[in-house]
Design an enzyme around this catalytic site. Structure first.
Site, PDB file in Angstrom:
ATOM      1  N   HIS A 241      81.971 -31.704  48.653  1.00  0.00           N
ATOM      2  CA  HIS A 241      81.244 -30.727  47.846  1.00  0.00           C
ATOM      3  C   HIS A 241      81.500 -29.747  47.843  1.00  0.00           C
ATOM      4  O   HIS A 241      81.802 -29.112  48.886  1.00  0.00           O
ATOM      5  CB  HIS A 241      79.838 -31.274  48.405  1.00  0.00           C
ATOM      6  CG  HIS A 241      78.759 -30.667  47.429  1.00  0.00           C
ATOM      7  ND1 HIS A 241      78.461 -29.478  47.327  1.00  0.00           N
ATOM      8  CD2 HIS A 241      77.743 -31.422  46.756  1.00  0.00           C
ATOM      9  CE1 HIS A 241      77.358 -29.356  46.497  1.00  0.00           C
ATOM     10  NE2 HIS A 241      76.859 -30.587  46.023  1.00  0.00           N
ATOM     11  N   ARG A 280      82.935 -31.898  40.244  1.00  0.00           N
ATOM     12  CA  ARG A 280      82.741 -31.485  41.824  1.00  0.00           C
ATOM     13  C   ARG A 280      84.269 -31.465  42.560  1.00  0.00           C
ATOM     14  O   ARG A 280      84.735 -30.501  43.045  1.00  0.00           O
ATOM     15  CB  ARG A 280      82.170 -32.535  42.739  1.00  0.00           C
ATOM     16  CG  ARG A 280      80.696 -32.366  42.481  1.00  0.00           C
ATOM     17  CD  ARG A 280      79.906 -32.987  43.358  1.00  0.00           C
ATOM     18  NE  ARG A 280      78.474 -32.984  43.372  1.00  0.00           N
ATOM     19  CZ  ARG A 280      77.558 -33.678  43.869  1.00  0.00           C
ATOM     20  NH1 ARG A 280      77.665 -34.734  44.354  1.00  0.00           N
ATOM     21  NH2 ARG A 280      76.412 -33.267  43.625  1.00  0.00           N
ATOM     22  N   ARG A 422      82.140 -38.454  41.984  1.00  0.00           N
ATOM     23  CA  ARG A 422      80.885 -38.747  41.531  1.00  0.00           C
ATOM     24  C   ARG A 422      80.237 -37.702  40.888  1.00  0.00           C
ATOM     25  O   ARG A 422      80.392 -36.629  41.485  1.00  0.00           O
ATOM     26  CB  ARG A 422      80.087 -39.170  42.734  1.00  0.00           C
ATOM     27  CG  ARG A 422      78.403 -39.669  42.447  1.00  0.00           C
ATOM     28  CD  ARG A 422      77.792 -40.156  43.464  1.00  0.00           C
ATOM     29  NE  ARG A 422      77.499 -39.309  44.514  1.00  0.00           N
ATOM     30  CZ  ARG A 422      76.588 -38.159  44.566  1.00  0.00           C
ATOM     31  NH1 ARG A 422      75.971 -37.808  43.288  1.00  0.00           N
ATOM     32  NH2 ARG A 422      76.503 -37.618  45.517  1.00  0.00           N
TER      33      ARG A 422
HETATM   34  C1  SIN Z   1      73.826 -31.811  45.092  1.00  0.00           C
HETATM   35  O1  SIN Z   1      72.555 -31.531  44.772  1.00  0.00           O
HETATM   36  O2  SIN Z   1      74.513 -30.885  44.839  1.00  0.00           O
HETATM   37  C2  SIN Z   1      73.732 -32.949  46.091  1.00  0.00           C
HETATM   38  C3  SIN Z   1      73.159 -34.203  45.533  1.00  0.00           C
HETATM   39  C4  SIN Z   1      74.505 -35.016  44.916  1.00  0.00           C
HETATM   40  O3  SIN Z   1      75.189 -35.206  45.531  1.00  0.00           O
HETATM   41  O4  SIN Z   1      73.927 -35.376  43.883  1.00  0.00           O
END
Ligand code: SIN
Length: 450
Positions: A241, A280, A422
């Protein structure tokens, strides 16, 4: 501890709670085992929202969206490695998932747009608070009202097929082993983002990265299923992330909704370097490509107001606040003139809705209301896209693609839906869509075999 049950759910994140509630609604006897000392798994850390299409809320906001567009954007974002059948099932069942949640007083009354999506499709609580804890609390209330037993500190360690075709689950609880016989098992045990050894094995490039995951996300369900004959797929597909604050021992994910509502990213030269709402994978890679391998999220008071979690991030010391851009630049050691020029360029792009530099098209607002804020971020391990091979009905499949009778899996423990990336907001949606399907399929299996 019970000795027998019709359906046993392993894991108490959103997938497990939903599967149990859905099985209970069909009149089945169901119980939940959770290996940790509290419920919620990774779900309770989810931040931004739940993606869904063709919903009443979208139409009320004049957003004309289709399951096909959702499919196409998710498939593209996943590097076209998503299982087409799972993705088709997923994108056509999110609307009914949102409707189903309403019976549990879950009101998702606000919309935002996350990375890789072109339309406001991410449904979030009306007060913009993080969706994870909100959902887990609502669902757990319903589980308690339904008198569904939940056993904490109870880790399933082995599955065995009995001669009557039921499954025996060996459970370790406070050092003691007991056995529960059940007609079917639903695996809802999450991924392996907190297992350094599995990350090292399957995605060694991230071996030294920190993780956003709760400590229980160690892939136990994968091992359990594999020992019982399940096929595991795409285990090397691990997501990092992009916006994780990791300057303190506790790692904090800064929800994608902060960018969805307008924040930008700059490097230590005070310059943007990517469409912040690209996927991402691309945003993380762009941060890693910066000389320092980290970046700053920048936002103004308007963004701050639209994301409740920002108040929390500020309360735990993650946010630098300043009354002017000059002051902000000074506080985070950016060259002030270059930084201010970049904000001016961004403000023009947002006003004209034309980002000539990076092609951003969503979440664009000029920064014209102080105070201004910065959060220091870098990528961290977040989600494991690979897992147990399932079909659209959540049956667990073996190495030959055959159904393993009585065994079901859903949520992050399963693999194939997301491809190699994802999309934010698809995980919570997956827990509801496939959690429900697991509860229905396990009930149907019982109807057919009992
Ligand atoms: C986020 O809100 O960035 C994390 C939640 C997700 O992985 O969807």
């Amino acid at each position: 501890m019970i000795k027998e049950i019709e359906i046993l759910v392993l894991g108490s994140g959103c997938t497990g709670l939903v599967a149990a509630l859905q099985a209970h609604q069909t009149g089945k006897k169901v119980a939940i085992l959770e290996k940790m000392d509290q419920i919620g798994g990774n779900s309770k850390r989810a931040s931004s929202g739940m993606n869904a299409t063709e919903t009443v809320l979208q139409l009320k906001n004049n957003i004309i969206d289709t399951a096909q567009e959702f499919y196409d954007e998710t498939f593209k974002a996943g590097g076209k490695m998503n299982d087409p059948a799972l993705l088709q099932y997923f994108t056509t069942h999110t609307n009914s998932a949102v409707e189903w949640l309403k019976a549990f007083n879950v009101e998702l009354g606000d919309l935002t747009t996350l990375g890789g999506m072109n339309k406001p499709r991410t449904h979030r609580p009306t007060d913009t608070s993080p969706i994870g804890a909100y959902l887990v609390n609502k669902l757990f209330d319903a589980v308690q009202k339904a008198d569904i037993p939940v056993y904490l500190n109870s880790k399933a360690v082995k599955l065995t097929r009995l001669s009557d075709q039921r499954i025996a689950v060996e459970v370790e609880n406070n050092g003691e082993i007991s056995r529960i016989k059940c007609n079917s098992v639903i695996l809802a045990t999450g991924g392996f983002g907190a297992s350094q050894s599995l990350i090292k094995k399957y995605a060694p490039q991230y071996a030294d990265y920190k993780t956003t995951n709760q400590e229980g996300s160690t892939g136990d369900g994968l091992k359990l299923a594999h020992q019982f004959g399940a096929q595991l797929i795409q285990l090397n597909q691990v997501q990092i992330h992009p916006t994780v604050q990791q300057d303190n021992p506790h790692v904090y994910l800064i929800g994608e909704t902060v960018r969805g509502e307008g924040a930008i990213l700059v490097n230590t030269a005070g310059k943007r370097f990517i469409n912040e709402l690209d996927t991402r994978k691309k945003v993380s890679n762009a941060i890693i490509a910066q000389e320092t391998k980290h970046a700053y999220l920048i936002l103004d008071q308007q963004v701050y107001r639209r994301v409740k979690a920002l108040g929390f991030y500020e309360s735990v010391g993650l946010v630098v606040k300043a009354s002017s851009l000059d002051e902000l630049a000074k506080a985070i050691h950016l060259p002030a003139a270059d930084f201010k020029a970049e904000i001016e360029t961004w403000n023009q792009a947002a006003t004209n809705h034309y980002d000539q530099q990076f092609g951003r098209q969503t979440g664009m607002h000029p920064f014209n209301e102080g105070p201004f804020y910065a959060i220091h971020v870098a990528p961290a391990v977040h989600y494991t896209m690979g897992g147990i091979h399932i079909d659209t009905q959540t049956h667990v499949l073996d190495e030959n693609g055959e159904i393993i009778p009585g065994l079901f899996a859903a949520g992050e423990v399963s693999g194939g839906l997301h491809g190699n990336n994802r999309v934010g907001g698809n995980s919570i949606a997956e827990t509801i869509v496939f959690g429900r399907q697991a509860g229905i399929s396990a009930s149907q299996y019982l109807n057919e075999t009992k």
